[in-house]
Design an enzyme around this catalytic site. Sequence first.
Site, mmCIF file in Angstrom:
data_model
loop_
_atom_site.group_PDB
_atom_site.id
_atom_site.type_symbol
_atom_site.label_atom_id
_atom_site.label_comp_id
_atom_site.label_asym_id
_atom_site.label_seq_id
_atom_site.Cartn_x
_atom_site.Cartn_y
_atom_site.Cartn_z
ATOM 1 N N HIS A 49 0.817 -1.223 0.000
ATOM 2 C CA HIS A 49 0.000 0.000 0.000
ATOM 3 C C HIS A 49 0.849 1.269 0.000
ATOM 4 O O HIS A 49 0.323 2.352 -0.227
ATOM 5 C CB HIS A 49 -0.939 0.007 1.212
ATOM 6 C CG HIS A 49 -1.982 -1.062 1.160
ATOM 7 N ND1 HIS A 49 -2.901 -1.166 0.141
ATOM 8 C CD2 HIS A 49 -2.245 -2.103 1.984
ATOM 9 C CE1 HIS A 49 -3.690 -2.214 0.348
ATOM 10 N NE2 HIS A 49 -3.303 -2.803 1.463
ATOM 11 N N ARG A 74 7.236 -5.683 2.864
ATOM 12 C CA ARG A 74 5.949 -6.335 2.597
ATOM 13 C C ARG A 74 5.707 -6.229 1.097
ATOM 14 O O ARG A 74 5.628 -5.124 0.545
ATOM 15 C CB ARG A 74 4.803 -5.673 3.354
ATOM 16 C CG ARG A 74 3.453 -6.276 2.899
ATOM 17 C CD ARG A 74 2.296 -5.909 3.786
ATOM 18 N NE ARG A 74 1.788 -4.576 3.593
ATOM 19 C CZ ARG A 74 0.619 -4.150 4.101
ATOM 20 N NH1 ARG A 74 -0.137 -4.969 4.831
ATOM 21 N NH2 ARG A 74 0.220 -2.908 3.908
ATOM 22 N N GLU A 153 -5.391 -12.199 7.357
ATOM 23 C CA GLU A 153 -6.201 -10.980 7.430
ATOM 24 C C GLU A 153 -7.551 -11.146 6.744
ATOM 25 O O GLU A 153 -8.174 -10.152 6.359
ATOM 26 C CB GLU A 153 -5.429 -9.776 6.876
ATOM 27 C CG GLU A 153 -4.756 -9.984 5.530
ATOM 28 C CD GLU A 153 -3.944 -8.773 5.070
ATOM 29 O OE1 GLU A 153 -4.014 -7.694 5.679
ATOM 30 O OE2 GLU A 153 -3.243 -8.913 4.055
ATOM 31 N N ASP A 179 -7.826 -5.244 7.508
ATOM 32 C CA ASP A 179 -8.485 -6.182 6.593
ATOM 33 C C ASP A 179 -9.258 -7.244 7.366
ATOM 34 O O ASP A 179 -10.334 -7.670 6.922
ATOM 35 C CB ASP A 179 -7.458 -6.829 5.654
ATOM 36 C CG ASP A 179 -7.147 -5.922 4.476
ATOM 37 O OD1 ASP A 179 -8.098 -5.428 3.846
ATOM 38 O OD2 ASP A 179 -5.963 -5.693 4.188
#
Length: 259
Positions: A49, A74, A153, A179
Amino acid sequence: MGSSVEKLSEAWGRGKPVFSAWCGLPEPSIPGYLAREAGFEAVVLDMQHGVIDFLAATRAIPLVAAAGKPCIPRIPVGEFSVASRLMDAGASGIIAPMINTVADAKAFAGSVKYPPQGERSWGPHPAIVLTGLGFDAYFAGANGFTKSFAMIETREALDSIDAILAVDGIDAIFIGPSDLSIGLSRGAKLDATGAEVDTAIRHAVARAKAAGKGAGIYAQSGERAATFAGFGYDFIAVGSDVAFLRAGATAMLTAAGAL
Ligand code: 3PY
Ligand code: MG
């Protein structure tokens, strides 16, 4: 003592969590500063993100290593080939989002572990420089000292948590509370601090411990990080580079009487 790349593994299981910074801005000196000057023991680079691309990540990893800290990117969802390349660049571990099934977990583990555990291909040239290990020592040790975090998640992932934890080459879970809140409420709400989410977060760490594996989590605030430390999490990423900037700027302007 091992290199910065091996430090995450050294901290594992010492009975006190590793508190990590979380970066999404594409300027490599930011993770470098946070590693060197802010007291974090590790830095996560958010390529899912955040706006960090592969080149920015490969430039940040040595700056974090120069501060003596492990760097854990990530990856974007399903980009396991990028995970292999980041390991070659000297990442200490990888967080993979949306690992919902055993098949996802096997594909992820395969990309970050050498045979016989996985299918990682040979070519870790920057990692050799950063660890100071020769080819043979790096090859012999990498599967052990690098850490793979499978993100739990979704409802589906939570239902399969024991099977995901049992996959050879998965070292830890990593919980995404936002999430998870969306999944648990079947899309009705985003509430990363809700009671239902906290019940799942406590269940997940218990399952990880029962499997003899690690447990990581993202915390939106220092207070949440302290709560998760109390739940027994081993690796806690807290806040974000943008949040640190915002908080610092607000504190300065408030002290100046401008706000
Ligand atoms: C989540 O909370 O869903 C995350 O992925 C942490 O950033
Ligand atoms: Mg998430």
